[in-house]
Structure formats: structure tokens, C-alpha cells
Write a protein that holds these residues in place. Sequence first.
Motif, PDB file in Angstrom:
ATOM      1  N   ASP A 151       5.630  10.008   2.614  1.00 19.08           N
ATOM      2  CA  ASP A 151       4.501   9.086   2.815  1.00 19.08           C
ATOM      3  C   ASP A 151       3.887   9.346   4.180  1.00 19.08           C
ATOM      4  O   ASP A 151       4.596   9.537   5.166  1.00 19.08           O
TER       5      ASP A 151
ATOM      6  N   GLY B 214       1.329   0.790   2.995  1.00 17.84           N
ATOM      7  CA  GLY B 214      -0.027   0.949   2.459  1.00 17.84           C
ATOM      8  C   GLY B 214      -0.441  -0.339   1.747  1.00 17.84           C
ATOM      9  O   GLY B 214      -0.035  -1.431   2.145  1.00 17.84           O
TER      10      GLY B 214
ATOM     11  N   VAL C 102       2.298   9.088  -6.739  1.00 15.63           N
ATOM     12  CA  VAL C 102       2.310   7.612  -6.670  1.00 15.63           C
ATOM     13  C   VAL C 102       1.569   7.237  -5.377  1.00 15.63           C
ATOM     14  O   VAL C 102       2.041   6.442  -4.569  1.00 15.63           O
ATOM     15  N   ALA C 103       0.391   7.847  -5.218  1.00 14.23           N
ATOM     16  CA  ALA C 103      -0.327   7.754  -3.946  1.00 14.23           C
ATOM     17  C   ALA C 103      -1.323   6.607  -3.902  1.00 14.23           C
ATOM     18  O   ALA C 103      -2.199   6.577  -3.032  1.00 14.23           O
TER      19      ALA C 103
ATOM     20  N   PRO D 138      -4.370   4.262  -3.858  1.00 12.82           N
ATOM     21  CA  PRO D 138      -5.812   4.558  -3.850  1.00 12.82           C
ATOM     22  C   PRO D 138      -6.138   6.031  -3.572  1.00 12.82           C
ATOM     23  O   PRO D 138      -7.266   6.454  -3.753  1.00 12.82           O
TER      24      PRO D 138
ATOM     25  N   TYR E 195      -7.419  -1.645  -4.121  1.00 15.82           N
ATOM     26  CA  TYR E 195      -6.746  -1.440  -5.407  1.00 15.82           C
ATOM     27  C   TYR E 195      -6.993   0.015  -5.817  1.00 15.82           C
ATOM     28  O   TYR E 195      -8.074   0.557  -5.527  1.00 15.82           O
TER      29      TYR E 195
ATOM     30  N   THR F 147      -2.919   1.358 -10.653  1.00 15.78           N
ATOM     31  CA  THR F 147      -2.148   0.109 -10.829  1.00 15.78           C
ATOM     32  C   THR F 147      -3.034  -1.140 -10.707  1.00 15.78           C
ATOM     33  O   THR F 147      -2.552  -2.253 -10.902  1.00 15.78           O
TER      34      THR F 147
ATOM     35  N   ASN G 146      -2.450  -5.045 -10.016  1.00 20.69           N
ATOM     36  CA  ASN G 146      -1.587  -5.966 -10.772  1.00 20.69           C
ATOM     37  C   ASN G 146      -0.230  -5.400 -11.163  1.00 20.69           C
ATOM     38  O   ASN G 146       0.397  -5.930 -12.101  1.00 20.69           O
TER      39      ASN G 146
HETATM   40  C1  FAD Z   1      -4.899  -7.118  -1.962  1.00 24.18           C
HETATM   41  C2  FAD Z   1      -3.942  -6.773  -3.068  1.00 24.18           C
HETATM   42  C3  FAD Z   1      -3.342  -7.799  -3.790  1.00 24.18           C
HETATM   43  C4  FAD Z   1      -2.457  -7.487  -4.829  1.00 24.18           C
HETATM   44  N1  FAD Z   1      -1.806  -8.503  -5.482  1.00 24.18           N
HETATM   45  C5  FAD Z   1      -0.915  -8.211  -6.459  1.00 24.18           C
HETATM   46  C6  FAD Z   1      -0.177  -9.263  -7.075  1.00 24.18           C
HETATM   47  O1  FAD Z   1      -0.325 -10.430  -6.735  1.00 24.18           O
HETATM   48  N2  FAD Z   1       0.727  -8.930  -8.038  1.00 24.18           N
HETATM   49  C7  FAD Z   1       0.897  -7.641  -8.444  1.00 24.18           C
HETATM   50  O2  FAD Z   1       1.728  -7.412  -9.352  1.00 24.18           O
HETATM   51  N3  FAD Z   1       0.226  -6.615  -7.865  1.00 24.18           N
HETATM   52  C8  FAD Z   1      -0.661  -6.877  -6.877  1.00 24.18           C
HETATM   53  N4  FAD Z   1      -1.333  -5.869  -6.243  1.00 24.18           N
HETATM   54  C9  FAD Z   1      -1.115  -4.487  -6.703  1.00 24.18           C
HETATM   55  C10 FAD Z   1       0.140  -3.900  -6.135  1.00 24.18           C
HETATM   56  O3  FAD Z   1       0.319  -4.295  -4.802  1.00 24.18           O
HETATM   57  C11 FAD Z   1       0.062  -2.381  -6.270  1.00 24.18           C
HETATM   58  O4  FAD Z   1      -0.091  -2.081  -7.650  1.00 24.18           O
HETATM   59  C12 FAD Z   1       1.310  -1.699  -5.744  1.00 24.18           C
HETATM   60  O5  FAD Z   1       1.600  -2.137  -4.437  1.00 24.18           O
HETATM   61  C13 FAD Z   1       1.102  -0.202  -5.769  1.00 24.18           C
HETATM   62  O6  FAD Z   1       2.260   0.423  -5.228  1.00 24.18           O
HETATM   63  P1  FAD Z   1       2.328   1.983  -5.143  1.00 24.18           P
HETATM   64  O7  FAD Z   1       3.733   2.355  -4.901  1.00 24.18           O
HETATM   65  O8  FAD Z   1       1.635   2.604  -6.294  1.00 24.18           O
HETATM   66  O9  FAD Z   1       1.417   2.413  -3.924  1.00 24.18           O
HETATM   67  P2  FAD Z   1       0.694   1.951  -2.621  1.00 24.18           P
HETATM   68  O10 FAD Z   1       1.213   0.735  -1.974  1.00 24.18           O
HETATM   69  O11 FAD Z   1      -0.755   1.993  -2.966  1.00 24.18           O
HETATM   70  O12 FAD Z   1       1.089   3.152  -1.681  1.00 24.18           O
HETATM   71  C14 FAD Z   1       0.661   4.470  -1.868  1.00 24.18           C
HETATM   72  C15 FAD Z   1       1.247   5.254  -0.741  1.00 24.18           C
HETATM   73  O13 FAD Z   1       0.886   6.612  -0.882  1.00 24.18           O
HETATM   74  C16 FAD Z   1       0.758   7.142   0.411  1.00 24.18           C
HETATM   75  N5  FAD Z   1      -0.065   8.362   0.353  1.00 24.18           N
HETATM   76  C17 FAD Z   1      -1.321   8.487  -0.083  1.00 24.18           C
HETATM   77  N6  FAD Z   1      -1.735   9.770   0.033  1.00 24.18           N
HETATM   78  C18 FAD Z   1      -0.694  10.457   0.562  1.00 24.18           C
HETATM   79  C19 FAD Z   1      -0.509  11.813   0.923  1.00 24.18           C
HETATM   80  N7  FAD Z   1      -1.457  12.743   0.757  1.00 24.18           N
HETATM   81  N8  FAD Z   1       0.690  12.166   1.457  1.00 24.18           N
HETATM   82  C20 FAD Z   1       1.680  11.253   1.645  1.00 24.18           C
HETATM   83  N9  FAD Z   1       1.539   9.953   1.324  1.00 24.18           N
HETATM   84  C21 FAD Z   1       0.365   9.568   0.770  1.00 24.18           C
HETATM   85  C22 FAD Z   1       0.080   6.031   1.196  1.00 24.18           C
HETATM   86  O14 FAD Z   1       0.298   6.174   2.585  1.00 24.18           O
HETATM   87  C23 FAD Z   1       0.728   4.795   0.616  1.00 24.18           C
HETATM   88  O15 FAD Z   1       1.807   4.303   1.382  1.00 24.18           O
HETATM   89  C24 FAD Z   1      -2.205  -6.136  -5.178  1.00 24.18           C
HETATM   90  C25 FAD Z   1      -2.813  -5.105  -4.442  1.00 24.18           C
HETATM   91  C26 FAD Z   1      -3.660  -5.420  -3.392  1.00 24.18           C
HETATM   92  C27 FAD Z   1      -4.281  -4.301  -2.599  1.00 24.18           C
END
Ligand code: FAD
Length: 434
Positions: free
Chosen positions: A34, A42, A226-227, A229, A345, A369, A372
Motif C-alpha cells: 500500500d 485510505g 484491491v486499490a 478508487p 467511493y 465497492t 457499501n
Molecule cells: C465516506 C465513506 C463512507 C462509507 N461508509 C460505508 C458504510 O457505512 N458501510 C459500508 O459497508 N461501507 C462504507 N463505505 C465503503 C467502504 O469503506 C469501502 O468499500 C471499503 O473501505 C473499501 O476497502 P478496500 O480495501 O477496497 O480499499 P480502500 O480503503 O479504498 O483502500 C485502497 C488502498 O489501495 C491503496 N492503493 C491505491 N493505489 C495503489 C498503488 N498503486 N500502490 C499501492 N497501493 C495503492 C490506497 O493507498 C488505499 O489504501 C464508505 C466509504 C466511504 C469513502
Amino acid sequence: MAETYDAIVIGAGVIGAAIALELSRRGQHTLSVDKLPASGYGPTSSSCAIIRVYYSTLDGTALAYESYFDWKDWPQYLRVSDERGHARFFECGCLVMKTEMNGHLEKHCALAAELGIPHEHWHPAQIKERLPVYDLRRYGPPKRMDEPGFGEPTGGELAGGVFFPTGGYISDPQLATHNLQRAAEASGAEFLLGRAVVEIVEERGRVAGVVLDDGGRIAAPVVVNVAGPHSGAINKLARADRDMKISTKALRQEVVHLPAPAGFDFEKRGLVVSDSDIGCYCRPESGNHILVGSEDPPCDPREFVDPDDYDRDFSDQGTTQACRMGQRIPELGIPSRLQGVVDLYDVSDDWIPIYDKSAIPGFYMAIGTSGNQFKNASVVGRMMAALIEYCESGADHDAEPLQFRLEHIGRTIDVGFFSRLREVNPESSFSVLG
Ligand SMILES: Cc1cc2nc3c(=O)[nH]c(=O)nc-3n(C[C@H](O)[C@H](O)[C@H](O)COP(=O)(O)OP(=O)(O)OC[C@H]3O[C@@H](n4cnc5c(N)ncnc54)[C@H](O)[C@@H]3O)c2cc1C
């Protein structure tokens, strides 16, 4: 750090960390990379982390109900302690207002009944008993502050709501991710933080590893996107977007934290409320605050942005959300300087995630994702680990999709539902509600 792993997971958000955990529990030596300095830093860290069990589709609902059981006994799911403690699940329940916009929840209740999910119909007096600060006059359809008629009741009262007791929120989404990291490390997983992936290596027609921003190259026969946005950018790096029918984009979101009205302890007595009449959802937040997000009604602009260049200050959108919440809670004070978060998101075309393989052997994705899927992290971790095992053993998931068993609720789902090759699903709410 080794030079070769069984799998590299790009992104250490809550879903990325859960995938690393479930792969390592299956004996895979994983490296999570990450670019941020800690796991869950993130969009996960801005997540409202609401755990709810109602979705517009049967598979979406089943996944959410299965996940509830892991949150219910989080330490048992993790099997390890964390020096920072475990994140807490506040099981306050979720109330969804019945409106014309959501068809008075008939579809959601039918899905809940099919899956045996507890739910109760609350009439307005029951809602007022639980939330005496609420004004149940109708204001819908939701409007923006600058539209004529904003803040004027549109006649009559809400018909009531449906209360889902098996829901609530997680105290600290970043801590929950750290918990997953520690559990994964206990099974042999490694985390490389503060390093970006800048290239996906392909050799002899399959993925072979990644190149990092310091020029380092790490080999692995499996790479998982799993990056969040940045998922679209990573797919482009891998040229994995070439056969996809569903794409993902970064959508800017504002969530405001408002002090609860004097004399009412929303932190203790409040609950998660989804209210399409005012186009907002809310939940209790520490310090007796109310956290308010948008349910993406048609009047709210959809601001798709470059995930590396967007405005992290509040706009009128935050104020509009606060004022709409003020329609429901007339005693609500709205501070002149809003507090809360502005984040992104990772939204798919139909607001349903993509949990899938790709056109490139060895390259997988858990993306789109759509605001949600925090709640589903543990189950998505298991499902992706099973999918990777299934495909790596030679099965053709596109032709014969993996059937995945949801152990807690005793149901099997067709993972093809989340395919990158699906047509846009018309059953979706096309909003954060999924
Ligand atoms: C404001 C907000 C409110 C939300 N509320 C809810 C809720 O109430 N209930 C619910 O179920 N879900 C909710 N969600 C959705 C939920 O938080 C996300 O679906 C979930 O956190 C996504 O997790 P993730 O592991 O996919 O990635 P993320 O948390 O999106 O992390 C992706 C990671 O990839 C890393 N990355 C990106 N590009 C690179 C690269 N080139 N090299 C290395 N690392 C990289 C980033 O640094 C980041 O840390 C909400 C989201 C937001 C933004």
C-alpha cells in the motif's frame, strides 16, 4: 522481505487486508503493498462503517447477513489479539423509513424474509418513542438547498419504518483493518507500506509480479487489485480493462458530523437511520455526534474525480446534508464550520462490486465497492481466496462460476453475480444502498 510470494495484494484497506488474511489462512504466502503509511489509511479510514443487512438484491443481502456474524464475534473471527485493541461493533440496529422512493420496503422485507433476517415494522409512534427528537413530517422528494421549496414539508407524515436489529456500526474502521493486518501477519502474511505499485509484470501470457515506485520488482503468480478508487488505474496498468463490461470510477463524497440536540443522547439512544424522504442516512458518532451522509438522491450532483487530485474541503453538499437532517431533527444545531470527512467511493456502473478474475491469468480484482462494502470485508476475503484457488486449479470461472458457501447462514451463492462481464444489474438501487 522476500523476492517471491504466492500472491501480491495491491491495497491494504479493509477488503485488501481481509483478502490477505484469508489467503494466508489457506497457506498462501502473501505480500500486501500500500502506498500509504499504514493499513486502512485510505477511504477505509473515512468509512461510516455501517453494518446493515438490507440490500436491493438477494445476493447482496445474503453477503451482508453472512458478514454480520463475523462482526458479532470479531475477536473469534480474528483469532489473535492486537496491541491496539479490537474494533467494537455497536449493535444499535438500523431503521429504514418507508417511502414511495423505496417502495415502502416491500422488496427488502421479502428478501429479509427469504433469508430469515429479523425485522420489525415500526409505526410512527414507535419511531417517536425511540427517537423523541424526530419530526416525521414528509419533505420528500429530497431537494438541494438552493431549490424552491427546500425545507418546506410536502404533506402528511412518514408511514413508519422497518427496524433491522442485526445492524449497527464499527467504532473505528482503521483499527478494524489493523486487526485484520495483525491476524494476517499471524498466519504469515507480510505488509509493505509506504510503497506504490507502478507496473504489473506479465510474462508468457500470465501475471508475474509487480514493480514498485523505488524500482524494486517482486515476483508472484497471483496479483489482486484491491486499490479502491485507484482500481481503474491499476486495471489499466495490467491491461485488465480490455474485456470488462462494468467499469469503476472515483466518486467524491461528503460526510458531516453534527452535535446531537441538547438533552438527547444520540450516541447512546440513537441508531442507524436510512431516510430516503430527506435523502440522508445517519448513525451515532462518538462525542454525542450524529454522522450524516447522502443516499445519493437524484438532486445531489455526482462528482466523479481524479483520485489523485480532488478537493478535500466541504462544499455546499455538506451543508445541504446537514440542513436535510435538520428537517428531521428541528432542534439540530448546524455549526458554521462543518466537521467530518471528504473522501472517495470506488463506484461501479451499477453500484454492485466486481469480485472476479480478469482476462489475464493470475490477475484478480475486488473493486467497485461503491461506498457499501466495508461490512462485507471478511466474507469477501473468504470468497476471493476461494475464487483464486478455484481459478488457479484450472477451473473456468467465466464459463462455470464458482458456487460459494456462506457458512453462517447456510446458503450458496453464485459468485458470477459479481462478474466483470455482467450486464448492468437493473435490480440495483444505483446508489450507496447497493
Ligand atoms: C465516506 C465513506 C463512507 C462509507 N461508509 C460505508 C458504510 O457505512 N458501510 C459500508 O459497508 N461501507 C462504507 N463505505 C465503503 C467502504 O469503506 C469501502 O468499500 C471499503 O473501505 C473499501 O476497502 P478496500 O480495501 O477496497 O480499499 P480502500 O480503503 O479504498 O483502500 C485502497 C488502498 O489501495 C491503496 N492503493 C491505491 N493505489 C495503489 C498503488 N498503486 N500502490 C499501492 N497501493 C495503492 C490506497 O493507498 C488505499 O489504501 C464508505 C466509504 C466511504 C469513502
